[in-house]
Scaffold this motif. Structure first.
Motif, PDB file in Angstrom:
ATOM      1  N   GLU A   1     -29.070   0.004  22.604  1.00  0.00           N
ATOM      2  CA  GLU A   1     -30.472   0.398  22.661  1.00  0.00           C
ATOM      3  C   GLU A   1     -31.316  -0.499  21.763  1.00  0.00           C
ATOM      4  OE1 GLU A   1     -33.289   4.249  21.550  1.00  0.00           O
ATOM      5  OE2 GLU A   1     -31.099   4.372  21.380  1.00  0.00           O
ATOM      6  N   ARG A   2     -32.404  -1.008  22.302  1.00  0.00           N
ATOM      7  CA  ARG A   2     -33.298  -1.894  21.551  1.00  0.00           C
ATOM      8  C   ARG A   2     -34.301  -1.053  20.766  1.00  0.00           C
ATOM      9  NH1 ARG A   2     -29.368  -4.853  23.864  1.00  0.00           N
ATOM     10  NH2 ARG A   2     -29.955  -7.028  24.202  1.00  0.00           N
ATOM     11  N   ASP A   3     -34.124  -0.966  19.456  1.00  0.00           N
ATOM     12  CA  ASP A   3     -35.096  -0.279  18.619  1.00  0.00           C
ATOM     13  C   ASP A   3     -35.730  -1.276  17.657  1.00  0.00           C
ATOM     14  OD1 ASP A   3     -33.116  -0.815  16.817  1.00  0.00           O
ATOM     15  OD2 ASP A   3     -32.723   1.269  16.246  1.00  0.00           O
ATOM     16  N   GLY A   4     -36.533  -0.779  16.720  1.00  0.00           N
ATOM     17  CA  GLY A   4     -37.227  -1.667  15.809  1.00  0.00           C
ATOM     18  C   GLY A   4     -36.290  -2.503  14.957  1.00  0.00           C
ATOM     19  N   ARG A   5     -35.188  -1.904  14.533  1.00  0.00           N
ATOM     20  CA  ARG A   5     -34.245  -2.644  13.695  1.00  0.00           C
ATOM     21  C   ARG A   5     -33.589  -3.777  14.469  1.00  0.00           C
ATOM     22  NH1 ARG A   5     -30.845   2.498  12.001  1.00  0.00           N
ATOM     23  NH2 ARG A   5     -31.262   2.840  14.220  1.00  0.00           N
ATOM     24  N   LEU A   6     -33.222  -3.499  15.716  1.00  0.00           N
ATOM     25  CA  LEU A   6     -32.580  -4.530  16.519  1.00  0.00           C
ATOM     26  C   LEU A   6     -33.554  -5.677  16.807  1.00  0.00           C
ATOM     27  CD1 LEU A   6     -29.707  -4.738  17.542  1.00  0.00           C
ATOM     28  CD2 LEU A   6     -30.486  -3.945  19.779  1.00  0.00           C
ATOM     29  N   ARG A   7     -34.825  -5.329  17.068  1.00  0.00           N
ATOM     30  CA  ARG A   7     -35.815  -6.380  17.322  1.00  0.00           C
ATOM     31  C   ARG A   7     -36.048  -7.219  16.067  1.00  0.00           C
ATOM     32  NH1 ARG A   7     -37.952  -2.274  20.743  1.00  0.00           N
ATOM     33  NH2 ARG A   7     -39.133  -1.356  19.024  1.00  0.00           N
ATOM     34  N   GLU A   8     -36.006  -6.563  14.891  1.00  0.00           N
ATOM     35  CA  GLU A   8     -36.146  -7.324  13.649  1.00  0.00           C
ATOM     36  C   GLU A   8     -34.978  -8.283  13.458  1.00  0.00           C
ATOM     37  OE1 GLU A   8     -36.371  -6.627   8.787  1.00  0.00           O
ATOM     38  OE2 GLU A   8     -36.719  -4.941  10.148  1.00  0.00           O
ATOM     39  N   VAL A   9     -33.777  -7.818  13.792  1.00  0.00           N
ATOM     40  CA  VAL A   9     -32.599  -8.686  13.688  1.00  0.00           C
ATOM     41  C   VAL A   9     -32.727  -9.877  14.621  1.00  0.00           C
ATOM     42  CG1 VAL A   9     -30.121  -8.814  14.154  1.00  0.00           C
ATOM     43  CG2 VAL A   9     -31.041  -6.881  12.881  1.00  0.00           C
ATOM     44  N   PHE A  10     -33.193  -9.634  15.848  1.00  0.00           N
ATOM     45  CA  PHE A  10     -33.369 -10.736  16.802  1.00  0.00           C
ATOM     46  C   PHE A  10     -34.357 -11.764  16.256  1.00  0.00           C
ATOM     47  CE2 PHE A  10     -32.271  -7.921  20.714  1.00  0.00           C
ATOM     48  CZ  PHE A  10     -30.933  -7.972  20.337  1.00  0.00           C
ATOM     49  N   GLY A  11     -35.449 -11.268  15.661  1.00  0.00           N
ATOM     50  CA  GLY A  11     -36.433 -12.186  15.105  1.00  0.00           C
ATOM     51  C   GLY A  11     -35.881 -12.991  13.943  1.00  0.00           C
ATOM     52  N   GLU A  12     -35.122 -12.327  13.050  1.00  0.00           N
ATOM     53  CA  GLU A  12     -34.525 -13.027  11.911  1.00  0.00           C
ATOM     54  C   GLU A  12     -33.513 -14.068  12.384  1.00  0.00           C
ATOM     55  OE1 GLU A  12     -34.806 -12.854   8.562  1.00  0.00           O
ATOM     56  OE2 GLU A  12     -36.473 -11.436   8.556  1.00  0.00           O
ATOM     57  N   ALA A  13     -32.731 -13.706  13.393  1.00  0.00           N
ATOM     58  CA  ALA A  13     -31.725 -14.643  13.908  1.00  0.00           C
ATOM     59  C   ALA A  13     -32.387 -15.880  14.487  1.00  0.00           C
ATOM     60  CB  ALA A  13     -30.864 -13.946  14.956  1.00  0.00           C
ATOM     61  N   ALA A  14     -33.484 -15.677  15.227  1.00  0.00           N
ATOM     62  CA  ALA A  14     -34.186 -16.811  15.817  1.00  0.00           C
ATOM     63  C   ALA A  14     -34.815 -17.690  14.742  1.00  0.00           C
ATOM     64  CB  ALA A  14     -35.248 -16.303  16.789  1.00  0.00           C
ATOM     65  N   GLU A  15     -35.381 -17.057  13.718  1.00  0.00           N
ATOM     66  CA  GLU A  15     -36.039 -17.809  12.661  1.00  0.00           C
ATOM     67  C   GLU A  15     -35.055 -18.612  11.822  1.00  0.00           C
ATOM     68  OE1 GLU A  15     -38.729 -16.876   8.658  1.00  0.00           O
ATOM     69  OE2 GLU A  15     -38.606 -15.394  10.271  1.00  0.00           O
ATOM     70  N   LYS A  16     -33.865 -18.028  11.579  1.00  0.00           N
ATOM     71  CA  LYS A  16     -32.883 -18.689  10.722  1.00  0.00           C
ATOM     72  C   LYS A  16     -31.858 -19.505  11.502  1.00  0.00           C
ATOM     73  CE  LYS A  16     -33.262 -15.104   7.162  1.00  0.00           C
ATOM     74  NZ  LYS A  16     -32.564 -14.071   6.361  1.00  0.00           N
ATOM     75  N   GLY A  17     -31.966 -19.503  12.827  1.00  0.00           N
ATOM     76  CA  GLY A  17     -31.027 -20.280  13.636  1.00  0.00           C
ATOM     77  C   GLY A  17     -29.617 -19.728  13.638  1.00  0.00           C
ATOM     78  N   LEU A  18     -29.495 -18.400  13.552  1.00  0.00           N
ATOM     79  CA  LEU A  18     -28.171 -17.778  13.528  1.00  0.00           C
ATOM     80  C   LEU A  18     -27.664 -17.564  14.945  1.00  0.00           C
ATOM     81  CD1 LEU A  18     -28.806 -15.039  10.808  1.00  0.00           C
ATOM     82  CD2 LEU A  18     -27.673 -17.247  10.504  1.00  0.00           C
ATOM     83  N   SER A  19     -26.351 -17.637  15.114  1.00  0.00           N
ATOM     84  CA  SER A  19     -25.732 -17.372  16.407  1.00  0.00           C
ATOM     85  C   SER A  19     -25.884 -15.898  16.740  1.00  0.00           C
ATOM     86  CB  SER A  19     -24.246 -17.747  16.380  1.00  0.00           C
ATOM     87  OG  SER A  19     -24.086 -19.124  16.125  1.00  0.00           O
ATOM     88  N   LEU A  20     -26.367 -15.609  17.943  1.00  0.00           N
ATOM     89  CA  LEU A  20     -26.553 -14.240  18.400  1.00  0.00           C
ATOM     90  C   LEU A  20     -25.744 -14.076  19.681  1.00  0.00           C
ATOM     91  CD1 LEU A  20     -28.031 -11.570  17.864  1.00  0.00           C
ATOM     92  CD2 LEU A  20     -29.905 -12.407  19.282  1.00  0.00           C
ATOM     93  N   LEU A  21     -24.675 -13.260  19.613  1.00  0.00           N
ATOM     94  CA  LEU A  21     -23.732 -13.147  20.716  1.00  0.00           C
ATOM     95  C   LEU A  21     -23.679 -11.715  21.231  1.00  0.00           C
ATOM     96  CD1 LEU A  21     -20.865 -15.216  19.071  1.00  0.00           C
ATOM     97  CD2 LEU A  21     -22.604 -16.065  20.639  1.00  0.00           C
TER      98      LEU A  21
END
Length: 318
Positions: free
Chosen positions: A101-121
């Protein structure tokens, strides 16, 4: 007569119908040898060969289940992952369960991953269960290097840097990582400068401890020591008062002197404080309770003691 093959003993016939003349033939070939024995890794049916093949598959990108002492650890749970990213922990990859489920915390993680160039699998939920050893991950987990424990004396330096009397929690053989996580969370909430755990026969900062701490382990240092009794004596030499929580303590928690540097020792879930640790403590402190309940959970006892100390120190004139 020479050359007469019918002469008895001239030709020896084997059971398989393969004649061998004289003492040569197969016997001589068998004595020649087959060369050097292949290495274990090169023998298809050897255990070492199979292990090498499995390692090749892992290197090719297949996630491996981390084990104690391996080169990876897991932070499981949405709050834990969010706190780890906010605190700047060296996260190397983030895993999301399929259909999470996509909630606020998950969306924040997605944003942080994109900003820091982290692998998101994105992986199947059962695979995420396997990788995190069955932790309650809520569909989100992060992979990090092994937890870096602090030096126990650095906790005193941190208190001095903040110009505060030290407040440290030491755990005596607490083996449940959820209790450790709860203590770390309470330490963060009530202003403690760190938590100390023994290296052996005690819980460490595993994924389960991270989860229970709700990410507080990103803000509160945890130190690991070889000998807890020796470390408590080192704290005493540095001017700290070491108090142990015990049901039969001589001092009630409300009467505890809290102005100076303080180390609160919490015993194990079943046996409480060990004999050597209890003898090392300057005081044994009891938590007054209205009922005849024998003892509190280690995490709850630590929380009650930390709250009492924080309240007393924050009181006017303290």
């Amino acid at each position: 007569m020479a050359g007469n093959s019918s002469r008895r003993g001239a030709i020896k016939k084997t059971g398989k119908g393969n004649p061998t003349a004289g003492s040569g033939g197969r016997v001589r070939r068998g004595l020649e040898g087959k060369g050097p024995t292949p290495k274990a890794e090169d023998r298809p049916y050897h255990k070492a060969h199979k292990q090498a093949k499995r390692a090749e598959k892992s290197i090719a990108g297949r996630p491996r289940k981390s084990k104690p002492g391996s080169d990876q650890e897991w932070i499981a749970g949405r709050n834990s992952v969010v706190e780890a990213l906010r605190a700047g922990l060296p996260v190397t990859a983030i895993y999301v369960a399929e259909g999470a489920e996509r909630d606020g915390r998950l969306r924040e993680v997605f944003g942080e991953a994109a900003e820091k160039g982290l692998s998101l699998l994105e992986v199947p939920r059962v695979e995420l269960d396997r990788m995190t050893h069955g932790a309650v991950h809520q569909g989100l987990a992060a992979r990090v290097p092994p937890y870096e424990y602090a030096d126990p004396m650095d906790l005193l330096d941190q208190a001095a840097a903040n110009r505060e009397p030290a407040l440290i929690v030491a755990l005596d053989s607490v083996t449940d990582p959820r209790n450790l996580g709860a203590v770390v969370r309470s330490a963060a909430g009530f202003g403690a400068h760190g938590v100390v755990v023994p290296e052996r026969r005690a819980a460490g900062m595993t994924a389960s401890a991270w989860k229970t701490s709700a990410g507080a382990a990103a803000r509160v240092p945890v130190a690991q020591v070889v000998n807890l009794t020796r470390q408590l004596k080192a704290y005493q030499d540095a001017g700290c008062t070491v108090v142990g929580l015990a049901a039969d303590g001589d001092v009630a928690l409300p009467d505890l002197e809290v102005d100076g540097p303080l180390v609160i020792v919490v015993g194990s879930e079943g046996k409480g404080l060990s004999r050597l640790v209890a003898e090392t403590c300057d005081q044994l402190v009891s938590i007054p309770m209205a009922s005849s309940l024998e003892s509190l959970n280690a995490g709850v006892a630590a929380s009650v003691a930390l709250y009492a100390v924080a309240q007393r120190r924050a009181a006017p004139g303290a």
